[in-house]
Design a protein around this motif. Structure first.
Motif, PDB file in Angstrom:
ATOM      1  N   ASP A 281       0.827  -1.208   0.000  1.00 44.75           N
ATOM      2  CA  ASP A 281       0.000   0.000   0.000  1.00 44.75           C
ATOM      3  C   ASP A 281       0.862   1.259   0.000  1.00 44.75           C
ATOM      4  O   ASP A 281       0.561   2.235  -0.703  1.00 44.75           O
ATOM      5  CB  ASP A 281      -0.924  -0.002   1.218  1.00 44.75           C
ATOM      6  CG  ASP A 281      -1.984  -1.104   1.140  1.00 44.75           C
ATOM      7  OD1 ASP A 281      -2.240  -1.590   0.019  1.00 44.75           O
ATOM      8  OD2 ASP A 281      -2.539  -1.470   2.193  1.00 44.75           O
ATOM      9  N   LEU A 282       1.928   1.248   0.803  1.00 45.75           N
ATOM     10  CA  LEU A 282       2.812   2.413   0.872  1.00 45.75           C
ATOM     11  C   LEU A 282       3.508   2.652  -0.464  1.00 45.75           C
ATOM     12  O   LEU A 282       3.685   3.801  -0.884  1.00 45.75           O
ATOM     13  CB  LEU A 282       3.854   2.208   1.970  1.00 45.75           C
ATOM     14  CG  LEU A 282       3.345   2.269   3.414  1.00 45.75           C
ATOM     15  CD1 LEU A 282       4.466   1.937   4.391  1.00 45.75           C
ATOM     16  CD2 LEU A 282       2.770   3.642   3.724  1.00 45.75           C
ATOM     17  N   GLU A 283       3.904   1.565  -1.135  1.00 39.06           N
ATOM     18  CA  GLU A 283       4.549   1.707  -2.437  1.00 39.06           C
ATOM     19  C   GLU A 283       3.595   2.292  -3.468  1.00 39.06           C
ATOM     20  O   GLU A 283       3.988   3.119  -4.299  1.00 39.06           O
ATOM     21  CB  GLU A 283       5.074   0.344  -2.910  1.00 39.06           C
ATOM     22  CG  GLU A 283       6.276  -0.161  -2.137  1.00 39.06           C
ATOM     23  CD  GLU A 283       6.709  -1.542  -2.583  1.00 39.06           C
ATOM     24  OE1 GLU A 283       5.874  -2.251  -3.175  1.00 39.06           O
ATOM     25  OE2 GLU A 283       7.873  -1.894  -2.348  1.00 39.06           O
ATOM     26  N   GLU A 284       2.333   1.877  -3.408  1.00 33.62           N
ATOM     27  CA  GLU A 284       1.345   2.405  -4.336  1.00 33.62           C
ATOM     28  C   GLU A 284       1.088   3.891  -4.074  1.00 33.62           C
ATOM     29  O   GLU A 284       0.970   4.687  -5.008  1.00 33.62           O
ATOM     30  CB  GLU A 284       0.043   1.615  -4.208  1.00 33.62           C
ATOM     31  CG  GLU A 284       0.144   0.182  -4.739  1.00 33.62           C
ATOM     32  CD  GLU A 284      -1.135  -0.604  -4.538  1.00 33.62           C
ATOM     33  OE1 GLU A 284      -2.055  -0.064  -3.870  1.00 33.62           O
ATOM     34  OE2 GLU A 284      -1.227  -1.745  -5.034  1.00 33.62           O
ATOM     35  N   LYS A 285       1.006   4.272  -2.794  1.00 39.07           N
ATOM     36  CA  LYS A 285       0.797   5.673  -2.453  1.00 39.07           C
ATOM     37  C   LYS A 285       1.987   6.519  -2.880  1.00 39.07           C
ATOM     38  O   LYS A 285       1.835   7.638  -3.360  1.00 39.07           O
ATOM     39  CB  LYS A 285       0.564   5.806  -0.951  1.00 39.07           C
ATOM     40  CG  LYS A 285      -0.771   5.253  -0.478  1.00 39.07           C
ATOM     41  CD  LYS A 285      -0.941   5.433   1.022  1.00 39.07           C
ATOM     42  CE  LYS A 285      -2.282   4.877   1.487  1.00 39.07           C
ATOM     43  NZ  LYS A 285      -2.462   5.013   2.962  1.00 39.07           N
ATOM     44  N   ARG A 286       3.177   5.969  -2.677  1.00 37.86           N
ATOM     45  CA  ARG A 286       4.385   6.693  -3.072  1.00 37.86           C
ATOM     46  C   ARG A 286       4.433   6.867  -4.577  1.00 37.86           C
ATOM     47  O   ARG A 286       4.819   7.927  -5.091  1.00 37.86           O
ATOM     48  CB  ARG A 286       5.616   5.911  -2.590  1.00 37.86           C
ATOM     49  CG  ARG A 286       6.930   6.632  -2.829  1.00 37.86           C
ATOM     50  CD  ARG A 286       8.093   5.763  -2.408  1.00 37.86           C
ATOM     51  NE  ARG A 286       7.982   5.361  -1.018  1.00 37.86           N
ATOM     52  CZ  ARG A 286       8.802   4.496  -0.442  1.00 37.86           C
ATOM     53  NH1 ARG A 286       9.750   3.916  -1.154  1.00 37.86           N
ATOM     54  NH2 ARG A 286       8.659   4.183   0.832  1.00 37.86           N
ATOM     55  N   SER A 287       4.040   5.832  -5.303  1.00 36.75           N
ATOM     56  CA  SER A 287       4.029   5.906  -6.761  1.00 36.75           C
ATOM     57  C   SER A 287       3.008   6.929  -7.242  1.00 36.75           C
ATOM     58  O   SER A 287       3.255   7.689  -8.176  1.00 36.75           O
ATOM     59  CB  SER A 287       3.720   4.527  -7.343  1.00 36.75           C
ATOM     60  OG  SER A 287       3.634   4.581  -8.736  1.00 36.75           O
ATOM     61  N   GLU A 288       1.845   6.934  -6.590  1.00 34.08           N
ATOM     62  CA  GLU A 288       0.796   7.892  -6.956  1.00 34.08           C
ATOM     63  C   GLU A 288       1.236   9.318  -6.658  1.00 34.08           C
ATOM     64  O   GLU A 288       0.967  10.247  -7.429  1.00 34.08           O
ATOM     65  CB  GLU A 288      -0.480   7.565  -6.176  1.00 34.08           C
ATOM     66  CG  GLU A 288      -1.660   8.481  -6.486  1.00 34.08           C
ATOM     67  CD  GLU A 288      -2.180   8.316  -7.908  1.00 34.08           C
ATOM     68  OE1 GLU A 288      -2.849   9.254  -8.395  1.00 34.08           O
ATOM     69  OE2 GLU A 288      -1.914   7.255  -8.526  1.00 34.08           O
ATOM     70  N   LYS A 289       1.936   9.489  -5.535  1.00 37.37           N
ATOM     71  CA  LYS A 289       2.382  10.817  -5.138  1.00 37.37           C
ATOM     72  C   LYS A 289       3.429  11.360  -6.105  1.00 37.37           C
ATOM     73  O   LYS A 289       3.459  12.561  -6.411  1.00 37.37           O
ATOM     74  CB  LYS A 289       2.965  10.769  -3.722  1.00 37.37           C
ATOM     75  CG  LYS A 289       3.414  12.121  -3.199  1.00 37.37           C
ATOM     76  CD  LYS A 289       3.939  11.994  -1.776  1.00 37.37           C
ATOM     77  CE  LYS A 289       4.406  13.352  -1.252  1.00 37.37           C
ATOM     78  NZ  LYS A 289       4.934  13.237   0.136  1.00 37.37           N
ATOM     79  N   ASN A 290       4.299  10.481  -6.598  1.00 37.67           N
ATOM     80  CA  ASN A 290       5.374  10.908  -7.490  1.00 37.67           C
ATOM     81  C   ASN A 290       4.937  11.002  -8.949  1.00 37.67           C
ATOM     82  O   ASN A 290       5.717  11.438  -9.794  1.00 37.67           O
ATOM     83  CB  ASN A 290       6.551   9.935  -7.381  1.00 37.67           C
ATOM     84  CG  ASN A 290       7.179   9.964  -5.998  1.00 37.67           C
ATOM     85  OD1 ASN A 290       7.089  10.962  -5.290  1.00 37.67           O
ATOM     86  ND2 ASN A 290       7.805   8.859  -5.611  1.00 37.67           N
ATOM     87  N   ARG A 291       3.710  10.594  -9.238  1.00 34.22           N
ATOM     88  CA  ARG A 291       3.242  10.642 -10.620  1.00 34.22           C
ATOM     89  C   ARG A 291       3.080  12.085 -11.081  1.00 34.22           C
ATOM     90  O   ARG A 291       2.536  12.926 -10.369  1.00 34.22           O
ATOM     91  CB  ARG A 291       1.893   9.903 -10.745  1.00 34.22           C
ATOM     92  CG  ARG A 291       1.407   9.778 -12.185  1.00 34.22           C
ATOM     93  CD  ARG A 291       0.149   8.930 -12.246  1.00 34.22           C
ATOM     94  NE  ARG A 291      -0.955   9.542 -11.546  1.00 34.22           N
ATOM     95  CZ  ARG A 291      -1.788  10.444 -12.093  1.00 34.22           C
ATOM     96  NH1 ARG A 291      -1.606  10.821 -13.353  1.00 34.22           N
ATOM     97  NH2 ARG A 291      -2.780  10.957 -11.391  1.00 34.22           N
TER      98      ARG A 291
END
Length: 331
Positions: A281-291
């Motif tokens: 979940d944290l990796e997905e949030k981080r990926s979304e944030k950096n998009r």
């Protein structure tokens, strides 16, 4: 001899064997290789260059059958910290007119595997994420027990083998048997395991475990070790006997510059180890944030290329201005 004496004798032999392995592992980890060495170098000049970093245990200069040097050597220190200092101070530095490459020595088999894998494309992964996955998956490619290691420490003469330490299949089998049961590591959901960062590469599991006992009794302390070099990655996992002890450790970590969490010249960074699902979940949030959410395609709106049909009737001055604006937006 009674049955009791036989059992005591076996225990004594096992303890002695374990101590020998510990000494061999320490010697192996404190050994460096010096490449691109001048052919005029000898043991005296090498000792003179590296003795300032710590007590030297051995110097091995491999030679060809004709007696000529192969252009590299091995230097064994009494302590890992000395080896680290030598690498930091001497790598890519001139020695007798040649720029030498200094690094930790590596077992032949592992070096060959590492060399083969290095030419393959490896997906980039954050070190912290990779280390945390060790607990989440219950898998680990490294041997986290500093008290046990490979037995053999022979000497090879070929630089491509990168180390004077011999390596055979029996060592791999022995190492595999000594790894902690994967099921034991799959316990982040119990909230008794903490993840430690910013460790010195020379810090041992014993030293870290001893320091963490100030918060309560620990169940295990496991350093995250590189599978090829067998040296610490600077991170570790510590599991406490109870959640209360882990909470006390985490509370201490919230205090800035807490002297209780200072080890081998470094301020430790401690957080709670998380489960695999939470990590995902944290990796997905981080990926979304950096998009990148900018609509950069709009930057090309209004751009007219000189030879396109839309350029008909448009002055050269206007075309140049449009191109200049587009170039400024992109760069």
């Amino acid at each position: 001899m009674t049955m009791s004496d036989t059992i005591d004798h076996k225990k004594s032999d096992k303890l002695l064997e374990r101590k020998k392995r510990k000494v061999l592992l320490k010697e192996k980890k404190s050994r460096i290789i010096v490449r691109n060495l001048s052919f005029k170098a000898n043991e005296e000049t090498i000792r003179s260059a590296f003795s300032r970093f710590g007590q030297i245990r051995e110097i091995n200069i491999p030679k060809n059958s004709d007696g000529k040097m192969k252009g590299f050597c091995f230097v064994g220190f009494d302590a890992i910290k000395s080896a680290l200092k030598a690498i930091k101070e001497m790598n890519a530095k001139p020695l007798m007119g040649r720029t030498v490459a200094v690094d930790f020595a590596m077992a032949q088999k592992k070096f060959l595997n590492f060399d083969a894998n290095s030419v393959q494309s490896v997906p980039k992964e954050d070190n912290e994420t990779a280390d945390e996955k060790l607990v989440m998956d219950g898998k680990d490619d490294s041997d986290g027990d500093d008290s046990e290691g490979e037995d053999n420490d022979g000497e090879d003469g070929d630089e491509d083998e990168n180390d004077g330490s011999g390596s055979d299949d029996s060592e791999d089998d022995m190492s595999a048997k000594k790894k902690i049961n994967p099921k034991v590591l799959n316990d982040a959901s119990e909230e008794r395991t903490v993840f430690v960062r910013n460790l010195s590469f020379g810090t041992s599991a014993e030293a870290l475990n001893e320091m963490m006992k100030q918060f309560g009794e620990t169940q295990y302390c496991k350093l995250c070790v590189d599978p090829y070099s067998e040296h610490s990655r600077g991170t570790a996992f510590v599991k406490f006997k109870s959640k209360e002890f882990a909470d006390q450790c985490l509370e201490a970590a919230l205090v800035d510059d807490n002297s209780d969490l200072f080890l081998d010249g470094r301020q430790l960074n401690i957080s709670l180890a998380i489960t695999r699902n939470k990590l995902k979940d944290l990796e997905e949030k981080r990926s979304e944030k950096n998009r990148d959410k900018r609509n950069l395609y709009l930057a090309k709106e209004g751009l007219i290329y000189p030879e396109s049909p839309a350029a008909e009737g448009v002055s050269q001055t206007d075309l140049k201005k449009r191109l200049a604006v587009s170039f400024a937006i992109q760069y």
